[in-house]
Write a protein that holds these residues in place. Sequence first.
Motif, mmCIF file in Angstrom:
data_model
loop_
_atom_site.group_PDB
_atom_site.id
_atom_site.type_symbol
_atom_site.label_atom_id
_atom_site.label_comp_id
_atom_site.label_asym_id
_atom_site.label_seq_id
_atom_site.Cartn_x
_atom_site.Cartn_y
_atom_site.Cartn_z
ATOM 1 N N LEU A 143 0.841 -1.192 0.000
ATOM 2 C CA LEU A 143 0.000 0.000 0.000
ATOM 3 C C LEU A 143 0.878 1.244 0.000
ATOM 4 C CD1 LEU A 143 -2.564 -1.031 2.770
ATOM 5 C CD2 LEU A 143 -3.006 -0.952 0.315
ATOM 6 N N THR A 144 0.267 2.356 -0.332
ATOM 7 C CA THR A 144 0.923 3.657 -0.195
ATOM 8 C C THR A 144 0.146 4.463 0.835
ATOM 9 O OG1 THR A 144 -0.420 4.768 -1.870
ATOM 10 C CG2 THR A 144 1.575 3.614 -2.642
ATOM 11 N N VAL A 145 0.692 5.570 1.259
ATOM 12 C CA VAL A 145 0.002 6.445 2.210
ATOM 13 C C VAL A 145 -1.345 6.879 1.632
ATOM 14 C CG1 VAL A 145 0.104 8.695 3.361
ATOM 15 C CG2 VAL A 145 2.108 7.231 3.336
ATOM 16 N N GLN A 146 -1.387 7.113 0.339
ATOM 17 C CA GLN A 146 -2.633 7.566 -0.304
ATOM 18 C C GLN A 146 -3.720 6.494 -0.275
ATOM 19 O OE1 GLN A 146 0.488 7.924 -1.741
ATOM 20 N NE2 GLN A 146 0.618 10.070 -1.091
ATOM 21 N N ASP A 147 -3.339 5.222 -0.142
ATOM 22 C CA ASP A 147 -4.321 4.138 -0.082
ATOM 23 C C ASP A 147 -5.027 4.071 1.273
ATOM 24 O OD1 ASP A 147 -3.692 3.219 -2.670
ATOM 25 O OD2 ASP A 147 -2.022 2.016 -1.887
ATOM 26 N N ILE A 148 -4.482 4.715 2.271
ATOM 27 C CA ILE A 148 -5.037 4.668 3.631
ATOM 28 C C ILE A 148 -6.088 5.753 3.774
ATOM 29 C CG2 ILE A 148 -4.482 4.767 6.092
ATOM 30 C CD1 ILE A 148 -3.140 2.414 4.599
ATOM 31 N N ARG A 149 -7.306 5.343 4.187
ATOM 32 C CA ARG A 149 -8.389 6.319 4.340
ATOM 33 C C ARG A 149 -8.439 6.915 5.734
ATOM 34 N NH1 ARG A 149 -13.487 3.318 2.904
ATOM 35 N NH2 ARG A 149 -12.202 1.493 3.051
ATOM 36 N N GLN A 150 -8.156 6.122 6.750
ATOM 37 C CA GLN A 150 -8.223 6.614 8.133
ATOM 38 C C GLN A 150 -7.072 6.013 8.915
ATOM 39 O OE1 GLN A 150 -11.937 5.914 10.119
ATOM 40 N NE2 GLN A 150 -11.177 6.607 12.088
ATOM 41 N N ILE A 151 -6.515 6.788 9.824
ATOM 42 C CA ILE A 151 -5.391 6.348 10.643
ATOM 43 C C ILE A 151 -5.837 6.372 12.098
ATOM 44 C CG2 ILE A 151 -2.991 6.749 11.256
ATOM 45 C CD1 ILE A 151 -3.103 8.554 8.539
ATOM 46 N N GLU A 152 -6.040 5.198 12.667
ATOM 47 C CA GLU A 152 -6.444 5.047 14.068
ATOM 48 C C GLU A 152 -5.218 4.596 14.850
ATOM 49 O OE1 GLU A 152 -8.796 5.302 17.318
ATOM 50 O OE2 GLU A 152 -9.633 5.598 15.322
ATOM 51 N N VAL A 153 -4.826 5.359 15.840
ATOM 52 C CA VAL A 153 -3.630 5.064 16.621
ATOM 53 C C VAL A 153 -4.057 4.566 17.997
ATOM 54 C CG1 VAL A 153 -1.445 5.980 17.454
ATOM 55 C CG2 VAL A 153 -2.458 6.929 15.401
ATOM 56 N N VAL A 154 -3.556 3.383 18.380
ATOM 57 C CA VAL A 154 -3.861 2.820 19.692
ATOM 58 C C VAL A 154 -2.570 2.343 20.334
ATOM 59 C CG1 VAL A 154 -6.201 2.078 19.098
ATOM 60 C CG2 VAL A 154 -4.316 0.510 18.766
ATOM 61 N N GLY A 155 -2.608 2.153 21.632
ATOM 62 C CA GLY A 155 -1.447 1.625 22.329
ATOM 63 C C GLY A 155 -0.905 2.593 23.357
ATOM 64 N N GLY A 156 0.047 2.106 24.123
ATOM 65 C CA GLY A 156 0.589 2.860 25.235
ATOM 66 C C GLY A 156 1.253 4.168 24.875
ATOM 67 N N CYS A 157 1.813 4.253 23.692
ATOM 68 C CA CYS A 157 2.526 5.471 23.296
ATOM 69 C C CYS A 157 1.701 6.379 22.404
ATOM 70 C CB CYS A 157 3.817 5.108 22.588
ATOM 71 S SG CYS A 157 4.996 4.295 23.665
ATOM 72 N N SER A 158 0.506 5.978 22.060
ATOM 73 C CA SER A 158 -0.272 6.737 21.071
ATOM 74 C C SER A 158 -0.713 8.107 21.565
ATOM 75 C CB SER A 158 -1.494 5.935 20.628
ATOM 76 O OG SER A 158 -2.380 5.722 21.710
ATOM 77 N N ARG A 159 -0.671 8.345 22.843
ATOM 78 C CA ARG A 159 -1.079 9.646 23.388
ATOM 79 C C ARG A 159 0.093 10.608 23.572
ATOM 80 N NH1 ARG A 159 -5.530 7.634 22.186
ATOM 81 N NH2 ARG A 159 -7.147 7.103 23.660
ATOM 82 N N ILE A 160 1.304 10.131 23.345
ATOM 83 C CA ILE A 160 2.481 10.972 23.524
ATOM 84 C C ILE A 160 2.575 11.940 22.347
ATOM 85 C CG2 ILE A 160 4.994 11.010 23.736
ATOM 86 C CD1 ILE A 160 4.810 8.206 24.959
ATOM 87 N N PRO A 161 2.625 13.245 22.627
ATOM 88 C CA PRO A 161 2.618 14.237 21.550
ATOM 89 C C PRO A 161 3.696 14.040 20.484
ATOM 90 C CG PRO A 161 2.211 15.319 23.635
ATOM 91 C CD PRO A 161 2.571 13.889 23.947
ATOM 92 N N PHE A 162 4.943 13.735 20.858
ATOM 93 C CA PHE A 162 5.974 13.609 19.831
ATOM 94 C C PHE A 162 5.760 12.364 18.981
ATOM 95 C CE2 PHE A 162 8.414 10.821 22.645
ATOM 96 C CZ PHE A 162 9.071 9.985 21.755
ATOM 97 N N VAL A 163 5.153 11.318 19.541
ATOM 98 C CA VAL A 163 4.828 10.127 18.751
ATOM 99 C C VAL A 163 3.736 10.469 17.741
ATOM 100 C CG1 VAL A 163 3.868 7.786 18.843
ATOM 101 C CG2 VAL A 163 5.559 8.507 20.547
ATOM 102 N N GLN A 164 2.737 11.214 18.192
ATOM 103 C CA GLN A 164 1.680 11.642 17.274
ATOM 104 C C GLN A 164 2.257 12.494 16.143
ATOM 105 O OE1 GLN A 164 -1.287 13.544 19.716
ATOM 106 N NE2 GLN A 164 -2.214 11.600 20.288
ATOM 107 N N ARG A 165 3.184 13.406 16.478
ATOM 108 C CA ARG A 165 3.792 14.243 15.441
ATOM 109 C C ARG A 165 4.591 13.398 14.441
ATOM 110 N NH1 ARG A 165 4.747 17.633 19.864
ATOM 111 N NH2 ARG A 165 6.930 17.013 19.970
ATOM 112 N N ALA A 166 5.336 12.417 14.956
ATOM 113 C CA ALA A 166 6.141 11.560 14.075
ATOM 114 C C ALA A 166 5.248 10.744 13.145
ATOM 115 C CB ALA A 166 7.033 10.635 14.904
#
Length: 131
Positions: free
Chosen positions: A76-99
């Motif tokens: 797949l490419t980034v353009q093929d992704i319609r929605q990005i759902e982030v879960v897990g212990g680090c998903s709320r960390i601001p720098f992880v979200q930015r990355a």
Amino acid sequence: PDPLASAKSLLKLEEAATKVKKTISVVDEAKGVAECVVEDFDLSCDVKRDKFEEACSYMNAAAAECVARALAAAELTVQDIRQIEVVGGCSRIPFVQRALKQAFEGRELTTSLNADEAVAKGCAWAAAMLS
């Protein structure tokens, strides 16, 4: 004695680090405390978000590479992704979200599912693809 040589000390340090990570995701400063790490010695430190992010900055490239490998494996490419759902212990960390946002070319991330819901939804999708 070396606190890293004891499984009990390592567990105490890991628990303290996890609490700091969760707190620093919401506020700009957190206090890390681990009692009786070695014998009767306690550990206490103040952690500021900017210093935390600086210490973890090497992970930005790792996050981008992880996304690139996952997309390549799925063909797949980034353009093929319609929605990005982030879960897990680090998903709320601001720098992880930015990355992650940078790895997905500035697209918005959602964090509306909890981990259990995400697993259930993933299983349902996998079952639907197999049937």
